[in-house]
Scaffold this motif. Structure first.
Motif, PDB file in Angstrom:
ATOM      1  N   ASP A 108       0.814  -1.218   0.000  1.00  0.00           N
ATOM      2  CA  ASP A 108       0.000   0.000   0.000  1.00  0.00           C
ATOM      3  C   ASP A 108       0.850   1.273   0.000  1.00  0.00           C
ATOM      4  O   ASP A 108       0.313   2.376   0.071  1.00  0.00           O
ATOM      5  CB  ASP A 108      -0.911  -0.036   1.238  1.00  0.00           C
TER       6      ASP A 108
ATOM      7  N   PHE B  98      -4.781   3.026   4.393  1.00  0.00           N
ATOM      8  CA  PHE B  98      -5.218   1.822   5.099  1.00  0.00           C
ATOM      9  C   PHE B  98      -4.105   1.284   5.993  1.00  0.00           C
ATOM     10  O   PHE B  98      -4.333   0.811   7.086  1.00  0.00           O
ATOM     11  CB  PHE B  98      -5.668   0.747   4.111  1.00  0.00           C
TER      12      PHE B  98
ATOM     13  N   ARG C 104      -3.463  -2.703   0.319  1.00  0.00           N
ATOM     14  CA  ARG C 104      -4.483  -1.674   0.197  1.00  0.00           C
ATOM     15  C   ARG C 104      -5.862  -2.237  -0.113  1.00  0.00           C
ATOM     16  O   ARG C 104      -6.841  -1.504  -0.103  1.00  0.00           O
ATOM     17  CB  ARG C 104      -4.081  -0.623  -0.840  1.00  0.00           C
TER      18      ARG C 104
ATOM     19  N   THR D 229      -8.815  -5.704   0.125  1.00  0.00           N
ATOM     20  CA  THR D 229      -9.195  -6.889   0.888  1.00  0.00           C
ATOM     21  C   THR D 229      -9.254  -8.114  -0.010  1.00  0.00           C
ATOM     22  O   THR D 229      -9.712  -9.166   0.426  1.00  0.00           O
ATOM     23  CB  THR D 229     -10.551  -6.662   1.579  1.00  0.00           C
TER      24      THR D 229
ATOM     25  N   PHE E 118      -5.764  -7.298   7.278  1.00  0.00           N
ATOM     26  CA  PHE E 118      -6.601  -6.555   6.344  1.00  0.00           C
ATOM     27  C   PHE E 118      -6.683  -7.271   4.989  1.00  0.00           C
ATOM     28  O   PHE E 118      -7.771  -7.577   4.526  1.00  0.00           O
ATOM     29  CB  PHE E 118      -6.101  -5.112   6.172  1.00  0.00           C
TER      30      PHE E 118
ATOM     31  N   SER F 145     -17.621   4.204  -0.251  1.00  0.00           N
ATOM     32  CA  SER F 145     -16.444   4.842   0.349  1.00  0.00           C
ATOM     33  C   SER F 145     -16.798   6.268   0.733  1.00  0.00           C
ATOM     34  O   SER F 145     -17.785   6.833   0.246  1.00  0.00           O
ATOM     35  CB  SER F 145     -15.251   4.847  -0.617  1.00  0.00           C
TER      36      SER F 145
ATOM     37  N   ASP G 218     -15.376   3.873   5.568  1.00  0.00           N
ATOM     38  CA  ASP G 218     -13.942   3.997   5.863  1.00  0.00           C
ATOM     39  C   ASP G 218     -13.666   4.864   7.083  1.00  0.00           C
ATOM     40  O   ASP G 218     -12.644   4.716   7.729  1.00  0.00           O
ATOM     41  CB  ASP G 218     -13.095   4.583   4.715  1.00  0.00           C
TER      42      ASP G 218
ATOM     43  N   TRP H 251     -12.663   7.838   6.913  1.00  0.00           N
ATOM     44  CA  TRP H 251     -11.427   8.547   6.569  1.00  0.00           C
ATOM     45  C   TRP H 251     -11.712  10.003   6.916  1.00  0.00           C
ATOM     46  O   TRP H 251     -12.393  10.703   6.176  1.00  0.00           O
ATOM     47  CB  TRP H 251     -11.121   8.376   5.087  1.00  0.00           C
TER      48      TRP H 251
ATOM     49  N   LEU I  24      -9.314  -0.150  11.862  1.00  0.00           N
ATOM     50  CA  LEU I  24      -8.025  -0.635  11.360  1.00  0.00           C
ATOM     51  C   LEU I  24      -6.942  -0.644  12.438  1.00  0.00           C
ATOM     52  O   LEU I  24      -6.072  -1.523  12.436  1.00  0.00           O
ATOM     53  CB  LEU I  24      -7.578   0.206  10.169  1.00  0.00           C
TER      54      LEU I  24
END
Lengths: 335, 335
Positions: free
Chosen positions: A79, A84, A135, A137, A153, A249, A277, A279, A297
């Protein structure tokens, strides 16, 4: 620049040499030497004979006692230490630093040759264990080395490997159920590329959860804001009565909320929106801030680190597959 | 969990012990033992005597010959491997992997105790060198260890240390000059918190470059989209004829372009906008995509890695301060 390899005089036999001599795959050789996996006893014995013949030493795996340990772990990611890997890495560090293990960083950049180079180097350094992440799954090929290894992950294709993963489907179900609980009845699902494991797993879960409340088949596209905006244009044209949007996302969800606002559609008043996510740079900057699925995570990284320590110390009955359930972070976009 | 430290039986004397015995600071002791910095010769001699008395061994610094090297480098960051450290780390890895050095990862999370713990552990592992980085360009205290060390992005307060930094002022000047070259004459500057080194250095450069073309004093605030939007509201109220906006970060610039568009002001037709960082997730997702200053963090990481290798190998005349000039990435927001 002048450099010398770590142990230049006497290259150690590799697992590949053992596998070749025994006439088995690297992965099988690894399992035989580690006493893991389900193998016929004669296969296991043949591999061990080959190892003895070549003078192959199984890596510091706990069975040799603490004095063979280097207190060093390799962390290998595809990644490039992106968004991630970073939170995951913090969790791994939490778990390992408590045990005074150093983490050696290996960024393969999705390059098979780089990965092999790093794995060879980590073996030469006799690391106690490996954590493999990435990065996506999508399951990845097993590295098949006789070193305690945990996939985090990104799982391994080999079910005998040790993996710690997030239950993406459960996360998508949470988001969909939340929209229904809040009152949405005409819902759409916009996500990333089809045949990407994350997109497919989330889409399947959303379909199973929503059934007739889903106004259209899943719109597969890209993990981008631009796709979120384009998808809203398509959906409003065909389903002006849309009242819920499950996005695959946070980037898609942010693009979607931007376009809904620009079209004069109130979020969450007319359409409730969820992301995926958590994020924060996306989820918190959205207007309104996004309700989103947090895969945990950092916790996943902690669990991977603790599992690796258990393997290194030779603890019995370490579970091969551990699945972490995400949680829903509820913010204004769905209330 | 049972763990044992690396070398538990015989704790080695530390630089702090040497410094105490010699009656000097850790930083001075480090310079004396490494033959760097400007010290009086009797100070240097006193430190070396103290080191000899305590049996203190200077870390693997190249002078002991290649056989004392561990081919291991510690990378210590305060940034929790955030968006400044990641591209830099890739550059460091480029430079060091070519020399087969492993990188041990240490995330101090801005915690002094964690930092000390990591530095102690790295010394015990006899790393060949250290790279120190962080999330800001504010100078940080010198770690003062007798190990080759390069500060990257975040410089040391001690000018005798080795540092590789980006010329933020030059970057801000480029952005401002570009707006003028494109025809803007009534320009404002919106940036992060005052007394944050990055905000101050950029603001100073913008003022010197623009002079009378600047319609207002720098607006200091936060490194956020929200602040970008709020600043546009303030500026349009007081200076409706604004035709250029130099933003101190891409997040600010993204917020600014969003609000300008929402107010019906065309970017770049009526107001040209520049960002700073070339953080692609912000710069490319902006509408229009942002012209922005790229500090070249990966190149900066490469330079830090190569500089560290030079120090480890004991090369002469390694420069103490290296400054990298950023480049302007021109996109639609200023054309």
């Amino acid at each position: 620049m002048k450099t010398t390899p770590m142990r230049p005089s006497m290259p150690a036999p590799r697992i590949a040499d053992v596998a070749e001599l025994a006439g088995v795959s690297m992965s099988t050789a690894s399992k035989a030497l580690n006493d893991t996996g389900q193998l016929r006893e004669d296969t296991r014995a043949r591999v061990k004979d080959a190892a003895a013949q070549l003078g192959f030493v199984v890596g510091a795996s706990g069975r040799g006692g603490a004095d063979t340990r280097t207190y060093t772990v390799g962390l290998l990611t595809t990644d490039s230490f992106g968004r991630f890997t970073i939170p995951l890495l913090m969790g791994v560090e939490d778990a390992l630093a408590a045990g005074k293990m150093a983490i050696i960083l290996c960024d393969t950049r999705d390059d098979v040759l780089r990965e092999q180079h790093y794995l060879q180097s980590l073996q030469e350094r006799r690391v106690d264990g490996l954590i493999i992440t990435g990065r996506t799954t999508d399951p990845r090929p097993s590295i098949g080395l006789p070193i305690p290894t945990v996939y985090a992950f990104s799982p391994s294709e080999d079910p005998d490997d040790y993996a710690v993963v997030a239950d993406e489907g459960a996360g998508a179900t949470m988001a969909a159920e939340h929209l229904v609980a809040m009152g949405s009845r005409r819902i759409a699902h916009v996500t990333g590329p089809q045949r990407h494991h994350s997109a497919d797993a989330r889409a399947l879960a959303v379909h199973e959860t929503l059934g007739d409340a889903l106004v259209a088949p899943t719109l597969f596209g890209h993990w981008s804001e631009e796709w979120g905006r384009a998808a809203v244009d398509m959906l409003l044209a065909s389903h002006p009565d849309l009242d819920g949007l499950v996005c695959g996302s946070d980037q898609i969800a942010r693009g979607a909320t931007d376009r809904l606002r620009e079209k004069g559609v109130d979020v969450p008043g007319q359409v409730r929106v969820t992301g995926f996510d958590n994020w924060e740079v996306m989820a918190l900057a959205s207007r309104p801030p996004l309700t989103t699925v947090d895969m945990g995570l950092t916790e996943l990284g902690r669990l991977a680190g603790r599992t690796l320590l258990d393997l290194v110390e030779g603890k019995p009955d370490v579970p091969h597959q551990q699945v972490l359930t995400p949680r829903l972070e509820v913010r204004a976009s769905s209330l």
